[in-house]
Enzyme design. Structure first.
Site, PDB file in Angstrom:
ATOM      1  N   CYS A  38      -4.208   4.496  -2.423  1.00  0.00           N
ATOM      2  CA  CYS A  38      -4.849   5.305  -3.470  1.00  0.00           C
ATOM      3  C   CYS A  38      -3.929   5.454  -4.678  1.00  0.00           C
ATOM      4  O   CYS A  38      -2.711   5.356  -4.539  1.00  0.00           O
ATOM      5  CB  CYS A  38      -5.279   6.656  -2.916  1.00  0.00           C
ATOM      6  SG  CYS A  38      -3.988   7.868  -2.950  1.00  0.00           S
ATOM      7  N   CYS A  55      -2.777  16.053  -4.731  1.00  0.00           N
ATOM      8  CA  CYS A  55      -3.478  14.927  -5.345  1.00  0.00           C
ATOM      9  C   CYS A  55      -4.949  15.316  -5.509  1.00  0.00           C
ATOM     10  O   CYS A  55      -5.375  16.376  -5.038  1.00  0.00           O
ATOM     11  CB  CYS A  55      -3.373  13.719  -4.432  1.00  0.00           C
ATOM     12  SG  CYS A  55      -4.131  14.060  -2.834  1.00  0.00           S
ATOM     13  N   GLU A  64      -6.166   9.600   9.557  1.00  0.00           N
ATOM     14  CA  GLU A  64      -6.914   8.773   8.599  1.00  0.00           C
ATOM     15  C   GLU A  64      -7.221   7.403   9.213  1.00  0.00           C
ATOM     16  O   GLU A  64      -8.345   6.887   9.111  1.00  0.00           O
ATOM     17  CB  GLU A  64      -6.093   8.580   7.313  1.00  0.00           C
ATOM     18  CG  GLU A  64      -6.794   7.660   6.334  1.00  0.00           C
ATOM     19  CD  GLU A  64      -5.857   7.081   5.286  1.00  0.00           C
ATOM     20  OE1 GLU A  64      -5.021   7.829   4.747  1.00  0.00           O
ATOM     21  OE2 GLU A  64      -5.965   5.879   5.019  1.00  0.00           O
ATOM     22  N   HIS A  73      -2.553  17.954   5.583  1.00  0.00           N
ATOM     23  CA  HIS A  73      -1.313  17.965   6.360  1.00  0.00           C
ATOM     24  C   HIS A  73      -0.273  18.862   5.724  1.00  0.00           C
ATOM     25  O   HIS A  73       0.772  18.400   5.267  1.00  0.00           O
ATOM     26  CB  HIS A  73      -0.788  16.535   6.522  1.00  0.00           C
ATOM     27  CG  HIS A  73      -1.337  15.866   7.738  1.00  0.00           C
ATOM     28  ND1 HIS A  73      -1.299  14.518   7.945  1.00  0.00           N
ATOM     29  CD2 HIS A  73      -1.942  16.387   8.830  1.00  0.00           C
ATOM     30  CE1 HIS A  73      -1.856  14.231   9.108  1.00  0.00           C
ATOM     31  NE2 HIS A  73      -2.263  15.357   9.650  1.00  0.00           N
ATOM     32  N   ASN A  99       2.351  10.679   3.645  1.00  0.00           N
ATOM     33  CA  ASN A  99       2.801  10.273   2.309  1.00  0.00           C
ATOM     34  C   ASN A  99       4.110  10.952   1.929  1.00  0.00           C
ATOM     35  O   ASN A  99       4.937  10.373   1.233  1.00  0.00           O
ATOM     36  CB  ASN A  99       1.692  10.416   1.266  1.00  0.00           C
ATOM     37  CG  ASN A  99       1.479  11.829   0.815  1.00  0.00           C
ATOM     38  OD1 ASN A  99       2.190  12.302  -0.046  1.00  0.00           O
ATOM     39  ND2 ASN A  99       0.512  12.510   1.395  1.00  0.00           N
ATOM     40  N   SER A 116       0.009  16.712  -0.332  1.00  0.00           N
ATOM     41  CA  SER A 116      -0.609  17.895   0.275  1.00  0.00           C
ATOM     42  C   SER A 116       0.278  19.137   0.143  1.00  0.00           C
ATOM     43  O   SER A 116       0.059  20.134   0.819  1.00  0.00           O
ATOM     44  CB  SER A 116      -0.913  17.606   1.747  1.00  0.00           C
ATOM     45  OG  SER A 116       0.223  17.067   2.378  1.00  0.00           O
ATOM     46  N   THR A 136      -4.142   4.618   3.105  1.00  0.00           N
ATOM     47  CA  THR A 136      -4.116   4.969   1.668  1.00  0.00           C
ATOM     48  C   THR A 136      -2.722   5.357   1.188  1.00  0.00           C
ATOM     49  O   THR A 136      -2.429   5.253   0.002  1.00  0.00           O
ATOM     50  CB  THR A 136      -5.062   6.150   1.385  1.00  0.00           C
ATOM     51  OG1 THR A 136      -4.698   7.238   2.227  1.00  0.00           O
ATOM     52  CG2 THR A 136      -6.513   5.790   1.605  1.00  0.00           C
ATOM     53  N   HIS A 191      -2.280   8.041  13.086  1.00  0.00           N
ATOM     54  CA  HIS A 191      -2.596   8.953  11.980  1.00  0.00           C
ATOM     55  C   HIS A 191      -4.106   9.220  11.953  1.00  0.00           C
ATOM     56  O   HIS A 191      -4.910   8.306  12.154  1.00  0.00           O
ATOM     57  CB  HIS A 191      -2.139   8.328  10.657  1.00  0.00           C
ATOM     58  CG  HIS A 191      -2.134   9.301   9.532  1.00  0.00           C
ATOM     59  ND1 HIS A 191      -3.265   9.591   8.811  1.00  0.00           N
ATOM     60  CD2 HIS A 191      -1.152  10.064   9.009  1.00  0.00           C
ATOM     61  CE1 HIS A 191      -2.963  10.486   7.882  1.00  0.00           C
ATOM     62  NE2 HIS A 191      -1.689  10.790   7.983  1.00  0.00           N
TER      63      HIS A 191
HETATM   64  S1  SF4 Z   1      -6.208   9.213  -0.149  1.00  0.00           S
HETATM   65 FE1  SF4 Z   1      -4.938  10.916   0.485  1.00  0.00          FE
HETATM   66  S2  SF4 Z   1      -3.255  10.926  -1.015  1.00  0.00           S
HETATM   67 FE2  SF4 Z   1      -4.889   9.681  -1.899  1.00  0.00          FE
HETATM   68  S3  SF4 Z   1      -6.120  11.078  -3.183  1.00  0.00           S
HETATM   69 FE3  SF4 Z   1      -7.053  11.017  -1.139  1.00  0.00          FE
HETATM   70  S4  SF4 Z   1      -6.161  12.712  -0.001  1.00  0.00           S
HETATM   71 FE4  SF4 Z   1      -4.854  12.301  -1.775  1.00  0.00          FE
END
Ligand code: SF4
Length: 279
Positions: free
Chosen positions: A191, A12, A124, A39, A221, A263, A163, A122
Site C-alpha cells: 500500500c 495511515c 491480513e 495492531h 509494518n 497503527s 500490504t 499475520h
Molecule cells: S493496508 Fe494497512 S498500512 Fe496500508 S493503508 Fe491499509 S491499514 Fe494502512
C-alpha cells in the site's frame, strides 16, 4: 539532543478509517470488534473504555454490532454468518487489503501457482487466503517457492505481497522467480502508506545516530520499519510507549529520529517526542 519526527509517522488512511468507524459506533448497544481493530494495544484499550469490546469469535456475540477489523476477516463466510445471526456488520477492512484479496482470487482462478510475499500467521494474510481459496504459498524465502515449483512442469507463478511488505524483499522474490519461471504475473499490493513511510524512514535513518520506532510489537509494518533502520546500521529501538525509553540509549547521540507504524496514534508519538526532548 535534536529530535526529528517522520512526517508520515502514525495513522495511515486505512487505520484512520477503521478507528473513525469504531468511535462512530460508540454509544450503540453492544459494539464488538472481531479481533483487535488495529495492531495497537493502547487504541484497543481506549475503545474498550468506551464500551467497544474485542471478541475472538462470532459465537461470543449475542447481538448488536460487529466491526470487521482493518486486516479483514478470515473468510467471506464470517460476514454471511454475522448477517444470518441478525448482527449489524460494519466493514472496516482497509480497501488495500480488499484489493489484495481480489488479486489473489484472480490469480488462483487463472490457474497460477500463487505466492504471497509475507508472513503466513499475520491476520491480513489469513484474510487474503480465506477470500482467495486455492493453494497459496506464503513465504519470504525464494527457496521455498523453488521447491514448490519443482512439482510443476510448466512454471507459471502469480505474485502478490502483504500490504506492509518492504519493496526490497518483494522485488527480490520477483526477480528470482523470473529466472526460473516461464511466466510471472505480479500485482503490486504494497500500500502507498507503507511505501511512503518506508522511503522517508530509510532516508531519516541515514542521517541520525539513533532511531526510535513507535508502535505495537504485534504490528507488521512497525516491525518492518525497525528492520529497515537496523539494516542501515543505525541503533534502533522499537517501543510501544514512552515508558520503555532508557536514557542510556542516547549516550553520545546528537540527533535521534522518531518513526511510527501506521497503527500508532498521535498521542503516543507526542508522548515519546516530548520525553526524548527532555533527555
Ligand atoms: S493496508 Fe494497512 S498500512 Fe496500508 S493503508 Fe491499509 S491499514 Fe494502512
Amino acid at each position: 539532543m535534536e529530535v526529528i519526527v517522520a512526517e508520515n509517522a502514525g495513522f495511515c488512511f486505512g487505520v484512520k478509517r477503521a478507528v473513525k468507524m469504531a468511535f462512530d459506533a460508540v454509544g450503540e448497544d453492544q459494539v464488538h470488534t472481531l479481533g483487535p481493530l488495529i495492531h495497537n494495544p493502547q487504541v484497543v484499550e481506549r475503545l474498550l473504555e468506551k464500551g467497544v469490546r474485542q471478541v475472538a469469535d462470532l459465537s461470543e456475540v449475542k447481538g448488536g454490532t460487529v466491526i470487521l477489523r482493518s486486516h479483514g476477516v478470515s473468510s467471506p463466510q464470517v460476514v454471511a454468518d454475522a448477517q444470518a445471526a441478525g448482527l449489524r456488520v460494519v466493514d472496516a477492512t482497509c480497501p488495500f487489503v480488499t484489493n489484495a484479496q481480489r488479486y489473489a482470487k484472480q490469480l488462483v482462478d487463472e490457474g497460477y501457482q500463487v505466492v504471497m510475499v509475507g508472513n503466513r500467521n499475520h491476520p491480513e494474510t489469513q484474510s487474503v487466503l480465506g477470500h482467495a481459496g486455492g493453494d497459496i504459498l506464503v513465504t519470504e524465502v525464494f527457496e521455498e517457492i523453488q521447491k514448490r515449483l519443482n512439482r510443476f512442469s510448466k512454471k507459471r507463478v502469480g505474485i502478490i505481497s502483504q500490504t506492509t511488505q518492504t519493496y526490497g524483499t518483494f522485488s527480490q522474490i520477483v526477480v528470482q522467480c523470473l529466472r526460473i519461471c516461464e511466466e510471472v504475473k505480479v500485482f503490486n499490493t504494497i500500500c502507498y502508506a507503507t511505501e511512503d513511510n518506508q522511503t522517508e524512514v530509510e532516508q531519516m535513518a541515514g542521517a541520525v545516530q539513533a532511531m526510535v520506532v513507535v508502535g505495537g510489537k504485534n504490528s507488521a509494518n512497525t516491525g518492518h520499519l525497525a528492520d529497515l533502520c537496523r539494516d542501515i546500521g543505525v541503533p534502533t529501538y522499537h517501543i510501544e510507549t514512552a515508558h520503555e525509553i532508557e536514557p542510556d540509549w542516547f549516550f553520545d547521540v546528537r540527533k535521534v529520529g522518531v518513526a511510527a507504524g501506521a497503527s500508532t496514534p498521535d498521542w503516543i508519538i507526542e508522548e515519546v517526542v516530548s520525553h526524548l526532548r527532555k533527555l
